[in-house]
Write a protein that holds these residues in place. Sequence first.
Motif, short mmCIF file in Angstrom:
data_model
loop_
_atom_site.label_atom_id
_atom_site.label_comp_id
_atom_site.label_asym_id
_atom_site.label_seq_id
_atom_site.Cartn_x
_atom_site.Cartn_y
_atom_site.Cartn_z
N ASN A 39 53.61 42.49 31.55
CA ASN A 39 53.28 41.18 31.01
C ASN A 39 53.48 40.04 32.00
O ASN A 39 53.27 38.89 31.67
N ARG A 40 53.91 40.36 33.19
CA ARG A 40 54.13 39.33 34.20
C ARG A 40 52.83 38.89 34.82
O ARG A 40 51.89 39.52 34.98
N LYS A 70 57.22 47.33 29.96
CA LYS A 70 56.37 46.38 29.22
C LYS A 70 56.54 44.96 29.75
O LYS A 70 55.58 44.21 29.85
N LYS A 71 57.77 44.60 30.13
CA LYS A 71 58.02 43.27 30.70
C LYS A 71 57.30 43.12 32.04
O LYS A 71 56.73 42.07 32.31
N GLN A 72 57.32 44.18 32.84
CA GLN A 72 56.64 44.15 34.13
C GLN A 72 55.12 44.00 33.95
O GLN A 72 54.47 43.29 34.72
N SER A 77 61.01 49.15 27.62
CA SER A 77 61.09 47.69 27.54
C SER A 77 60.88 47.07 28.92
O SER A 77 60.13 46.10 29.05
N ASP A 78 61.54 47.62 29.93
CA ASP A 78 61.39 47.10 31.30
C ASP A 78 59.95 47.22 31.79
O ASP A 78 59.42 46.29 32.41
N ASN A 86 56.82 52.09 20.08
CA ASN A 86 57.96 51.67 19.26
C ASN A 86 58.24 52.61 18.09
O ASN A 86 58.77 52.18 17.06
N GLN A 118 65.27 51.34 27.03
CA GLN A 118 65.44 50.37 28.12
C GLN A 118 64.30 50.45 29.11
O GLN A 118 63.74 49.43 29.52
N ARG A 119 63.94 51.67 29.49
CA ARG A 119 62.87 51.86 30.48
C ARG A 119 61.54 51.37 29.95
O ARG A 119 60.80 50.66 30.64
#
Length: 166
Positions: A165-166, A161-163, A158-159, A138, A155-156
């Motif tokens: 955390n799944r 990091k979301k993946q 963030s995407d 960040n 965007q990449r």
Amino acid sequence: MRIAVCPGSFDPVTNGHIDIFERASGMFDLFIVGVFHNPNKKPLFTMEERVDLLKKSTEHIKNIKIDCFSGLLNEYVRENDSKIVVRGLRAISDFEYEFQRALLLKKIDSEIETIFMMTSNEYSFLSSSGIKELANFNGNIKGLVPEYVEIKIKQRISDLKKQMNR
């Protein structure tokens, strides 16, 4: 027609790369930026995405062509009717690595010349890997990459990091 090829992975393109493109393009009739597929690297962006990032970031350079390739650089240079490779340098460590590559290229094809260009001082610390690391934690990458690239990196990351955390 004077044609030069500037190869690299450009993952992502930085303002240091753009600096080299702007200055080098003035020396040639056509300046080709060739996004190289390096099987030894795991890129943040696909080759197609890197081409897109480069096209958007270099729209202001009239004699530039953004392309991609895999395989031997000397063959790509020849396929584009060129005998000139442009490589950007930031530091002595870059020179040692690029010098070895240029000598190998010269051994393979004695007619191809490599031109080294120093990036402007304000970008001498920039590297694509440094940008990715900074963005991953960040950090502020504003002014280090073109604005469009900054948006896409955020965007990449963030995407990704979301993946995770799944």
